[in-house]
Design an enzyme around this catalytic site. Sequence first.
Site, PDB file in Angstrom:
ATOM      1  N   GLN A  95       3.119   1.841  -6.544  1.00 47.29           N
ATOM      2  CA  GLN A  95       2.872   0.179  -7.320  1.00 47.29           C
ATOM      3  C   GLN A  95       4.940   0.167  -7.772  1.00 47.29           C
ATOM      4  O   GLN A  95       5.506  -1.203  -7.738  1.00 47.29           O
ATOM      5  CB  GLN A  95       2.247   0.981  -8.422  1.00 47.29           C
ATOM      6  CG  GLN A  95       3.004  -0.782  -9.986  1.00 47.29           C
ATOM      7  CD  GLN A  95       2.410  -0.127 -11.081  1.00 47.29           C
ATOM      8  OE1 GLN A  95       2.730  -0.646 -11.766  1.00 47.29           O
ATOM      9  NE2 GLN A  95       1.218   0.761 -10.937  1.00 47.29           N
ATOM     10  N   ARG A 116       2.808   1.085   8.052  1.00 45.39           N
ATOM     11  CA  ARG A 116       2.277   2.423   9.164  1.00 45.39           C
ATOM     12  C   ARG A 116       0.995   1.271   9.849  1.00 45.39           C
ATOM     13  O   ARG A 116       0.166   0.978   9.022  1.00 45.39           O
ATOM     14  CB  ARG A 116       1.841   3.571   8.624  1.00 45.39           C
ATOM     15  CG  ARG A 116       2.307   4.652   9.510  1.00 45.39           C
ATOM     16  CD  ARG A 116       0.972   5.515   9.417  1.00 45.39           C
ATOM     17  NE  ARG A 116       1.673   5.987   7.261  1.00 45.39           N
ATOM     18  CZ  ARG A 116       2.275   7.171   7.759  1.00 45.39           C
ATOM     19  NH1 ARG A 116       1.866   8.487   8.208  1.00 45.39           N
ATOM     20  NH2 ARG A 116       2.573   8.179   6.432  1.00 45.39           N
ATOM     21  N   ASP A 151       5.619   1.668  13.189  1.00 48.02           N
ATOM     22  CA  ASP A 151       5.391   3.162  12.855  1.00 48.02           C
ATOM     23  C   ASP A 151       7.060   3.411  13.482  1.00 48.02           C
ATOM     24  O   ASP A 151       7.304   3.587  14.664  1.00 48.02           O
ATOM     25  CB  ASP A 151       4.918   4.240  14.621  1.00 48.02           C
ATOM     26  CG  ASP A 151       5.073   5.592  14.308  1.00 48.02           C
ATOM     27  OD1 ASP A 151       6.148   6.052  13.774  1.00 48.02           O
ATOM     28  OD2 ASP A 151       3.854   6.399  15.590  1.00 48.02           O
ATOM     29  N   LYS A 214       8.431  14.650  -6.365  1.00 51.59           N
ATOM     30  CA  LYS A 214       7.970  13.461  -6.349  1.00 51.59           C
ATOM     31  C   LYS A 214       7.401  12.907  -7.988  1.00 51.59           C
ATOM     32  O   LYS A 214       6.769  13.795  -8.525  1.00 51.59           O
ATOM     33  CB  LYS A 214       6.850  13.860  -5.286  1.00 51.59           C
ATOM     34  CG  LYS A 214       6.755  13.556  -4.263  1.00 51.59           C
ATOM     35  CD  LYS A 214       5.388  13.680  -2.914  1.00 51.59           C
ATOM     36  CE  LYS A 214       5.585  13.400  -1.505  1.00 51.59           C
ATOM     37  NZ  LYS A 214       4.297  13.728  -1.059  1.00 51.59           N
ATOM     38  N   TYR A 216       5.408  10.457 -10.046  1.00 50.64           N
ATOM     39  CA  TYR A 216       4.153   8.691 -10.537  1.00 50.64           C
ATOM     40  C   TYR A 216       4.040   8.387 -11.523  1.00 50.64           C
ATOM     41  O   TYR A 216       4.809   9.197 -12.895  1.00 50.64           O
ATOM     42  CB  TYR A 216       2.739   9.526 -10.133  1.00 50.64           C
ATOM     43  CG  TYR A 216       2.026   9.473  -8.667  1.00 50.64           C
ATOM     44  CD1 TYR A 216       1.851   7.947  -8.135  1.00 50.64           C
ATOM     45  CD2 TYR A 216       2.196  10.407  -8.171  1.00 50.64           C
ATOM     46  CE1 TYR A 216       1.817   7.792  -6.638  1.00 50.64           C
ATOM     47  CE2 TYR A 216       1.308  10.407  -6.804  1.00 50.64           C
ATOM     48  CZ  TYR A 216       1.548   9.607  -6.463  1.00 50.64           C
ATOM     49  OH  TYR A 216       0.837   9.138  -4.336  1.00 50.64           O
ATOM     50  N   GLU A 217       3.727   7.341 -11.686  1.00 49.59           N
ATOM     51  CA  GLU A 217       3.974   6.414 -12.839  1.00 49.59           C
ATOM     52  C   GLU A 217       3.487   7.539 -14.786  1.00 49.59           C
ATOM     53  O   GLU A 217       4.636   7.425 -15.063  1.00 49.59           O
ATOM     54  CB  GLU A 217       2.483   5.790 -13.393  1.00 49.59           C
ATOM     55  CG  GLU A 217       2.918   4.438 -14.983  1.00 49.59           C
ATOM     56  CD  GLU A 217       3.781   3.997 -15.515  1.00 49.59           C
ATOM     57  OE1 GLU A 217       4.140   3.510 -14.170  1.00 49.59           O
ATOM     58  OE2 GLU A 217       4.423   4.057 -16.437  1.00 49.59           O
ATOM     59  N   ASP A 246       6.204   2.838 -13.230  1.00 51.34           N
ATOM     60  CA  ASP A 246       6.487   2.088 -12.215  1.00 51.34           C
ATOM     61  C   ASP A 246       7.074   0.432 -12.155  1.00 51.34           C
ATOM     62  O   ASP A 246       8.020  -0.052 -11.613  1.00 51.34           O
ATOM     63  CB  ASP A 246       5.274   2.036 -11.114  1.00 51.34           C
ATOM     64  CG  ASP A 246       4.262   3.333 -10.567  1.00 51.34           C
ATOM     65  OD1 ASP A 246       5.222   4.209 -10.836  1.00 51.34           O
ATOM     66  OD2 ASP A 246       3.485   3.151 -11.119  1.00 51.34           O
ATOM     67  N   GLY A 325      10.613  -0.521 -35.768  1.00 51.15           N
ATOM     68  CA  GLY A 325      12.358  -1.665 -35.985  1.00 51.15           C
ATOM     69  C   GLY A 325      12.928  -1.438 -37.487  1.00 51.15           C
ATOM     70  O   GLY A 325      11.594  -0.714 -38.574  1.00 51.15           O
ATOM     71  N   GLY A 326      13.071  -2.075 -37.871  1.00 45.13           N
ATOM     72  CA  GLY A 326      13.265  -2.397 -39.747  1.00 45.13           C
ATOM     73  C   GLY A 326      11.842  -3.304 -41.019  1.00 45.13           C
ATOM     74  O   GLY A 326      12.667  -3.027 -41.633  1.00 45.13           O
TER      75      GLY A 326
HETATM   76  N1  COA Z   1       5.974   4.966  10.245  1.00 40.60           N
HETATM   77  C1  COA Z   1       5.909   6.458  10.337  1.00 40.60           C
HETATM   78  N2  COA Z   1       5.586   6.652   9.380  1.00 40.60           N
HETATM   79  C2  COA Z   1       6.043   6.386   7.589  1.00 40.60           C
HETATM   80  C3  COA Z   1       5.584   5.385   7.710  1.00 40.60           C
HETATM   81  C4  COA Z   1       6.236   3.837   9.028  1.00 40.60           C
HETATM   82  N3  COA Z   1       6.036   3.011   8.530  1.00 40.60           N
HETATM   83  N4  COA Z   1       5.823   4.782   6.341  1.00 40.60           N
HETATM   84  C5  COA Z   1       5.740   5.943   5.876  1.00 40.60           C
HETATM   85  N5  COA Z   1       5.435   6.720   6.422  1.00 40.60           N
HETATM   86  C6  COA Z   1       5.409   8.384   6.120  1.00 40.60           C
HETATM   87  C7  COA Z   1       6.947   9.060   5.831  1.00 40.60           C
HETATM   88  O1  COA Z   1       8.125   8.471   6.818  1.00 40.60           O
HETATM   89  C8  COA Z   1       6.854   9.905   4.918  1.00 40.60           C
HETATM   90  O2  COA Z   1       6.535  11.231   5.869  1.00 40.60           O
HETATM   91  P1  COA Z   1       7.451  12.746   5.781  1.00 40.60           P
HETATM   92  O3  COA Z   1       7.281  12.852   4.360  1.00 40.60           O
HETATM   93  O4  COA Z   1       6.739  13.381   6.806  1.00 40.60           O
HETATM   94  O5  COA Z   1       8.841  12.201   6.310  1.00 40.60           O
HETATM   95  C9  COA Z   1       4.619  10.000   4.621  1.00 40.60           C
HETATM   96  O6  COA Z   1       4.676   8.431   4.780  1.00 40.60           O
HETATM   97  C10 COA Z   1       4.862   9.772   3.169  1.00 40.60           C
HETATM   98  O7  COA Z   1       5.800   9.266   2.486  1.00 40.60           O
HETATM   99  P2  COA Z   1       6.524   9.949   1.012  1.00 40.60           P
HETATM  100  O8  COA Z   1       6.641   8.489   0.211  1.00 40.60           O
HETATM  101  O9  COA Z   1       6.169  11.215   0.559  1.00 40.60           O
HETATM  102  O10 COA Z   1       4.651   9.387   0.010  1.00 40.60           O
HETATM  103  P3  COA Z   1       3.568  10.515  -0.407  1.00 40.60           P
HETATM  104  O11 COA Z   1       2.145   9.594  -1.174  1.00 40.60           O
HETATM  105  O12 COA Z   1       2.941  11.684   0.003  1.00 40.60           O
HETATM  106  O13 COA Z   1       3.853  10.180  -2.573  1.00 40.60           O
HETATM  107  C11 COA Z   1       5.499   8.714  -4.164  1.00 40.60           C
HETATM  108  C12 COA Z   1       3.664   9.036  -2.989  1.00 40.60           C
HETATM  109  C13 COA Z   1       4.883   8.070  -4.733  1.00 40.60           C
HETATM  110  C14 COA Z   1       4.513  10.290  -4.917  1.00 40.60           C
HETATM  111  C15 COA Z   1       6.304   8.953  -3.237  1.00 40.60           C
HETATM  112  O14 COA Z   1       6.731   8.307  -2.452  1.00 40.60           O
HETATM  113  C16 COA Z   1       8.106   9.395  -4.426  1.00 40.60           C
HETATM  114  O15 COA Z   1       7.955  10.208  -4.955  1.00 40.60           O
HETATM  115  N6  COA Z   1       8.310   8.077  -4.256  1.00 40.60           N
HETATM  116  C17 COA Z   1       9.591   8.121  -5.217  1.00 40.60           C
HETATM  117  C18 COA Z   1       8.897   8.019  -6.842  1.00 40.60           C
HETATM  118  C19 COA Z   1       8.461   6.406  -6.781  1.00 40.60           C
HETATM  119  O16 COA Z   1       8.440   5.004  -6.519  1.00 40.60           O
HETATM  120  N7  COA Z   1       7.109   6.739  -7.471  1.00 40.60           N
HETATM  121  C20 COA Z   1       6.349   5.679  -8.129  1.00 40.60           C
HETATM  122  C21 COA Z   1       4.850   5.623  -7.234  1.00 40.60           C
HETATM  123  S1  COA Z   1       4.231   3.762  -8.059  1.00 40.60           S
END
Ligand code: COA
Length: 506
Positions: A95, A116, A151, A214, A216-217, A246, A325-326
Amino acid sequence: MRKKTKSRQKSAPKKSAGKRATAKATKAAKATKKVVKLATRAKALAKSAKEAKSVKKPAAKKAVANGLPKPSAKPFGQAGKALEGIRVLDFTHVQSGPTCTQLLGYMGADVIKVERPGVGDITRTQLRDVKGADSLYFTMLNGNKRSITIDSKHPKGKEILERLIKHCDVLVENFAPGALDRMGLTWDYIHKTNPRMIVASVKGFGPGPYEDCKVYENVAQCAGGAASTTGFREGPPVVTGAQIGDSGTGLHLAFGIVCALNQRHRTGRGQKVLAAMQDGVLNLTRVKLRDQQRLKHGPLTEYSQYGEGVAFGKAVPRAGNDSGGGQPGWILKCKGWEEDPDAYIYFITQAPVWGAICDVIGRPEWKTDPDYATPPARLPRLKHIFDTIEQWTMTKTKFEVMEICNEVDIPVGPILSMKEIAEEPSLRETGTVVEVDHPTRGAYLTVGNPVKMSDSITEVKRSPLLGEHTDEILGKELRYSAKEIAEIKSSGAITAPEKGTRAEAA
Ligand code: COA
């Protein structure tokens, strides 16, 4: 919702003779000061005009035009879009990042979403409502974008990405910390490949003890101070439905990107832009950090716990529906509240309209009663005041309260359900709620551009299917020949592996 019928212009309150005389004297003194100031400024202007005569013409011309082209003669709304010509390499998912790139797309940027092969953004299959079709989670955050599957870990995929990096102006990503580097797309590599490229990231935390986490929201809402200050004093911390972690951080990032694009006009080079979700949430919760500092100097008198005689602790407490607020406010029941969970109104006892409030609720004597006539006198009695107002609001629907109060400038807000918002005609008319057609799921509602501009009109387009624009981007944009595209396809760099695609998420 009914339109406000009364003009907001109000006549000035009447003053006593003594006050009028003092005001007159002050006004006269101010006028004299103004005349002196004007005379001094006129002298300075005359002096600089003399000096300007000796300055060469080109410099003066540049100062006037400020380096801008002549104003367009095209009618407003027909001179292109604000971010037209800006190409965004969109590596975002879920998001926060997609919110940012969708906004850039609404403003006219060409957003190329890299996904991907065979899988795509995980939200395509999350919270699915229509079997086999992209979910609303995905479609509502990825309008105005094109999709290419690559990829990024495949050698051929890396080669395509290098062309895309040279081709684009901004790379936006919100992978987990380190994921972009693991793909080989380090800042050093990107900056060397395209020094003009702006690399914009959302991360959960900025540099520090949690930078590798990592996020999330709701993690961000908790770490940014929103949860500890939301909810009722007697209850646990509460997260809000507004996605301030987010979508809020996506908005912050979009602001950073636009500023970096502007700076690039002067420097010619890109830069890194980071929006951490904890920082974004804290920025939106800054009034509570304000209150934290005020606590040192005494109780927070506008919090209803002050009126209830409950002592304050060391940290800002949860304040229920207090206004923050006030001007004290609270959520009050309206007619039908027994059956309708949204039959409520937010009612603000704004000081300048206190008299009108007293009249509307049938308590005109409160206008002169010393216990109620002034804001400080009312603070310890807020609960009783709101209970009394509620006796009145419960006799009217929330829309009737809105209409009556708006007539006399009392600020109130009906609690609108999502059903009411989805059906509200005025939001459709302004393009804030938009119905979009989609080839596999049919029509759906989305939120259009919340920012309206007179010379950059937003046209909301449906989200792309997975890889819908792969061929178009490879051929037309990146200039791969048909033969090369066929080779890329057989290499597996843009197509899904036969097995091992991700199972449908919950
Ligand atoms: N081709 C090949 N690999 C791809 C790819 C593509 N086009 N797109 C993504 N990937 C891979 C990444 O390289 C990663 O691989 P690695 O960990 O082996 O290097 C893998 O997909 C997963 O990426 P990741 O970001 O770790 O996803 P996740 O699902 O495990 O985690 C979040 C999700 C949101 C927790 C994490 O991305 C995060 O903390 N992001 C930053 C904060 C954020 O934006 N959070 C809010 C989300 S709404």
